[in-house]
Design a protein around this motif. Structure first.
Motif, PDB file in Angstrom:
ATOM      1  N   PRO A  34       0.520  54.302  12.275  1.00  0.00           N
ATOM      2  CA  PRO A  34      -0.701  53.907  12.983  1.00  0.00           C
ATOM      3  C   PRO A  34      -1.606  55.085  13.326  1.00  0.00           C
ATOM      4  CG  PRO A  34       1.221  53.648  14.406  1.00  0.00           C
ATOM      5  CD  PRO A  34       1.729  53.958  13.030  1.00  0.00           C
ATOM      6  N   GLY A  35      -1.036  56.268  13.546  1.00  0.00           N
ATOM      7  CA  GLY A  35      -1.844  57.436  13.878  1.00  0.00           C
ATOM      8  C   GLY A  35      -2.671  57.967  12.721  1.00  0.00           C
ATOM      9  N   ARG A  36      -2.375  57.516  11.516  1.00  0.00           N
ATOM     10  CA  ARG A  36      -3.128  57.963  10.342  1.00  0.00           C
ATOM     11  C   ARG A  36      -4.243  57.000   9.973  1.00  0.00           C
ATOM     12  NH1 ARG A  36       1.923  60.132   6.594  1.00  0.00           N
ATOM     13  NH2 ARG A  36       2.869  61.389   8.252  1.00  0.00           N
ATOM     14  N   MET A  37      -4.286  55.854  10.634  1.00  0.00           N
ATOM     15  CA  MET A  37      -5.349  54.877  10.421  1.00  0.00           C
ATOM     16  C   MET A  37      -6.450  55.146  11.455  1.00  0.00           C
ATOM     17  SD  MET A  37      -3.968  53.214   7.898  1.00  0.00           S
ATOM     18  CE  MET A  37      -2.797  54.487   7.402  1.00  0.00           C
ATOM     19  N   ASP A  38      -7.599  54.497  11.295  1.00  0.00           N
ATOM     20  CA  ASP A  38      -8.673  54.675  12.278  1.00  0.00           C
ATOM     21  C   ASP A  38      -8.387  53.918  13.566  1.00  0.00           C
ATOM     22  OD1 ASP A  38     -10.013  56.254  10.458  1.00  0.00           O
ATOM     23  OD2 ASP A  38     -11.393  54.668   9.835  1.00  0.00           O
ATOM     24  N   ARG A  39      -7.802  52.717  13.405  1.00  0.00           N
ATOM     25  CA  ARG A  39      -7.537  51.892  14.583  1.00  0.00           C
ATOM     26  C   ARG A  39      -6.524  50.820  14.215  1.00  0.00           C
ATOM     27  NH1 ARG A  39     -10.694  49.684  19.288  1.00  0.00           N
ATOM     28  NH2 ARG A  39     -10.364  47.458  19.267  1.00  0.00           N
ATOM     29  N   CYS A  40      -5.524  50.671  15.067  1.00  0.00           N
ATOM     30  CA  CYS A  40      -4.556  49.589  14.946  1.00  0.00           C
ATOM     31  C   CYS A  40      -4.511  48.891  16.294  1.00  0.00           C
ATOM     32  CB  CYS A  40      -3.156  50.127  14.616  1.00  0.00           C
ATOM     33  SG  CYS A  40      -3.039  51.008  13.050  1.00  0.00           S
ATOM     34  N   THR A  41      -4.533  47.565  16.270  1.00  0.00           N
ATOM     35  CA  THR A  41      -4.460  46.821  17.523  1.00  0.00           C
ATOM     36  C   THR A  41      -3.388  45.741  17.426  1.00  0.00           C
ATOM     37  OG1 THR A  41      -6.171  45.240  16.858  1.00  0.00           O
ATOM     38  CG2 THR A  41      -6.904  47.187  18.096  1.00  0.00           C
ATOM     39  N   VAL A  42      -2.790  45.442  18.573  1.00  0.00           N
ATOM     40  CA  VAL A  42      -1.839  44.345  18.721  1.00  0.00           C
ATOM     41  C   VAL A  42      -2.366  43.483  19.860  1.00  0.00           C
ATOM     42  CG1 VAL A  42       0.522  43.689  19.300  1.00  0.00           C
ATOM     43  CG2 VAL A  42       0.114  45.722  17.889  1.00  0.00           C
ATOM     44  N   ASP A  43      -2.742  42.251  19.534  1.00  0.00           N
ATOM     45  CA  ASP A  43      -3.361  41.353  20.514  1.00  0.00           C
ATOM     46  C   ASP A  43      -4.524  42.037  21.244  1.00  0.00           C
ATOM     47  OD1 ASP A  43      -1.838  39.136  19.863  1.00  0.00           O
ATOM     48  OD2 ASP A  43      -0.376  39.452  21.469  1.00  0.00           O
ATOM     49  N   GLY A  44      -5.304  42.805  20.500  1.00  0.00           N
ATOM     50  CA  GLY A  44      -6.487  43.469  21.042  1.00  0.00           C
ATOM     51  C   GLY A  44      -6.242  44.810  21.698  1.00  0.00           C
ATOM     52  N   GLU A  45      -4.992  45.161  21.946  1.00  0.00           N
ATOM     53  CA  GLU A  45      -4.667  46.449  22.568  1.00  0.00           C
ATOM     54  C   GLU A  45      -4.573  47.535  21.496  1.00  0.00           C
ATOM     55  OE1 GLU A  45      -1.108  48.691  25.066  1.00  0.00           O
ATOM     56  OE2 GLU A  45      -1.018  46.519  24.827  1.00  0.00           O
ATOM     57  N   VAL A  46      -5.266  48.649  21.712  1.00  0.00           N
ATOM     58  CA  VAL A  46      -5.222  49.752  20.758  1.00  0.00           C
ATOM     59  C   VAL A  46      -3.847  50.420  20.824  1.00  0.00           C
ATOM     60  CG1 VAL A  46      -6.219  51.980  20.098  1.00  0.00           C
ATOM     61  CG2 VAL A  46      -7.711  50.123  20.904  1.00  0.00           C
ATOM     62  N   VAL A  47      -3.241  50.583  19.663  1.00  0.00           N
ATOM     63  CA  VAL A  47      -1.905  51.160  19.527  1.00  0.00           C
ATOM     64  C   VAL A  47      -1.978  52.676  19.599  1.00  0.00           C
ATOM     65  CG1 VAL A  47      -0.022  51.472  17.863  1.00  0.00           C
ATOM     66  CG2 VAL A  47      -1.104  49.224  18.123  1.00  0.00           C
ATOM     67  N   GLN A  48      -0.989  53.269  20.253  1.00  0.00           N
ATOM     68  CA  GLN A  48      -0.791  54.716  20.217  1.00  0.00           C
ATOM     69  C   GLN A  48       0.335  54.969  19.222  1.00  0.00           C
ATOM     70  OE1 GLN A  48      -2.868  56.746  21.990  1.00  0.00           O
ATOM     71  NE2 GLN A  48      -3.818  54.778  22.452  1.00  0.00           N
ATOM     72  N   ALA A  49       0.223  56.038  18.450  1.00  0.00           N
ATOM     73  CA  ALA A  49       1.251  56.343  17.451  1.00  0.00           C
ATOM     74  C   ALA A  49       2.435  57.036  18.101  1.00  0.00           C
ATOM     75  CB  ALA A  49       0.666  57.253  16.373  1.00  0.00           C
ATOM     76  N   GLN A  50       3.621  56.730  17.601  1.00  0.00           N
ATOM     77  CA  GLN A  50       4.823  57.456  18.000  1.00  0.00           C
ATOM     78  C   GLN A  50       4.660  58.906  17.563  1.00  0.00           C
ATOM     79  OE1 GLN A  50       8.325  55.900  16.110  1.00  0.00           O
ATOM     80  NE2 GLN A  50       9.720  57.181  17.287  1.00  0.00           N
ATOM     81  N   GLU A  51       5.065  59.823  18.417  1.00  0.00           N
ATOM     82  CA  GLU A  51       4.963  61.238  18.070  1.00  0.00           C
ATOM     83  C   GLU A  51       5.855  61.581  16.893  1.00  0.00           C
ATOM     84  OE1 GLU A  51       4.572  64.455  21.035  1.00  0.00           O
ATOM     85  OE2 GLU A  51       5.061  62.864  22.475  1.00  0.00           O
ATOM     86  N   GLY A  52       5.476  62.624  16.178  1.00  0.00           N
ATOM     87  CA  GLY A  52       6.265  63.102  15.052  1.00  0.00           C
ATOM     88  C   GLY A  52       5.717  62.612  13.730  1.00  0.00           C
ATOM     89  N   ASP A  53       6.091  63.295  12.664  1.00  0.00           N
ATOM     90  CA  ASP A  53       5.585  62.964  11.340  1.00  0.00           C
ATOM     91  C   ASP A  53       6.462  61.971  10.586  1.00  0.00           C
ATOM     92  OD1 ASP A  53       3.450  64.678  11.625  1.00  0.00           O
ATOM     93  OD2 ASP A  53       4.499  66.374  10.730  1.00  0.00           O
ATOM     94  N   PHE A  54       7.663  61.706  11.065  1.00  0.00           N
ATOM     95  CA  PHE A  54       8.608  60.910  10.298  1.00  0.00           C
ATOM     96  C   PHE A  54       8.570  59.428  10.663  1.00  0.00           C
ATOM     97  CE2 PHE A  54      12.894  59.196   9.480  1.00  0.00           C
ATOM     98  CZ  PHE A  54      12.953  59.416   8.122  1.00  0.00           C
ATOM     99  N   TYR A  55       8.396  59.114  11.923  1.00  0.00           N
ATOM    100  CA  TYR A  55       8.515  57.738  12.389  1.00  0.00           C
ATOM    101  C   TYR A  55       7.166  57.036  12.422  1.00  0.00           C
ATOM    102  CZ  TYR A  55      12.930  59.696  13.924  1.00  0.00           C
ATOM    103  OH  TYR A  55      14.134  60.328  13.965  1.00  0.00           O
ATOM    104  N   GLY A  56       7.188  55.729  12.266  1.00  0.00           N
ATOM    105  CA  GLY A  56       5.961  54.949  12.268  1.00  0.00           C
ATOM    106  C   GLY A  56       5.902  53.952  13.398  1.00  0.00           C
TER     107      GLY A  56
END
Length: 159
Positions: A117-139
């Motif tokens: 999600p951190g590599r996309m411009d915007r991801c939302t779940v039920d309208g809430e903007v998602v924060q990406a999990q830290e680190g390069d390996f996990y999504g």
């Protein structure tokens, strides 16, 4: 926004991971386009991680995906294949992945796409903007619904 009775502690998620079908409205945007719009995601829940959302290919704009060489191995799900996400203004190398032939326990992930999600411009779940999990390996997808601490940040790999 979730209320307290809806909050999930990621340390209560199982190991091996569990699959959790979701009717939440998930939207992913990149480069001024909608890559995904679905209400049929599958969340993968694993101890210490925010959920990873697997999105049905039927709800993905597959014209924005380009297969790439290479794969990684998950001890639970098997071999992952990666795709570049190609938007009009930018390309995200290996920005998403699939499990074309997962282990039997994870067959529900066939024809689903996961992404960082951190590599996309915007991801939302039920309208809430998602924060990406830290680190390069996990999504993992961090929302108000889940609480950590989360694996992935510097110093957490040994957890």
């Amino acid at each position: 926004m979730s209320d307290e009775r809806d909050v999930e502690d990621v340390w209560q998620y199982p190991r091996p991971p569990a699959l959790d079908p979701s009717t939440e409205h998930v939207v992913v945007e990149i480069g001024g386009r909608v890559l995904v719009d679905t209400r049929a995601a599958v969340r993968v829940l694993e101890t210490s991680h925010p959920p990873t959302y697997y999105l049905p290919m039927a709800d993905v704009d597959t014209s924005m995906l380009r297969p790439r060489e290479g794969s990684t191995w998950c001890e639970w799900k098997g071999a992952a294949s990666y795709v570049d996400v190609v938007a009009p203004v930018r390309t995200v190398p290996a920005g998403a992945w699939t499990y074309p032939s997962p282990t039997p326990r994870f067959e529900a992930l066939i024809d689903h796409l996961a992404l960082y999600p951190g590599r996309m411009d915007r991801c939302t779940v039920d309208g809430e903007v998602v924060q990406a999990q830290e680190g390069d390996f996990y999504g993992g997808w961090v929302t108000s619904r889940v609480h950590g601490p989360f694996k992935g940040a510097p110093g957490t790999l040994g957890w």
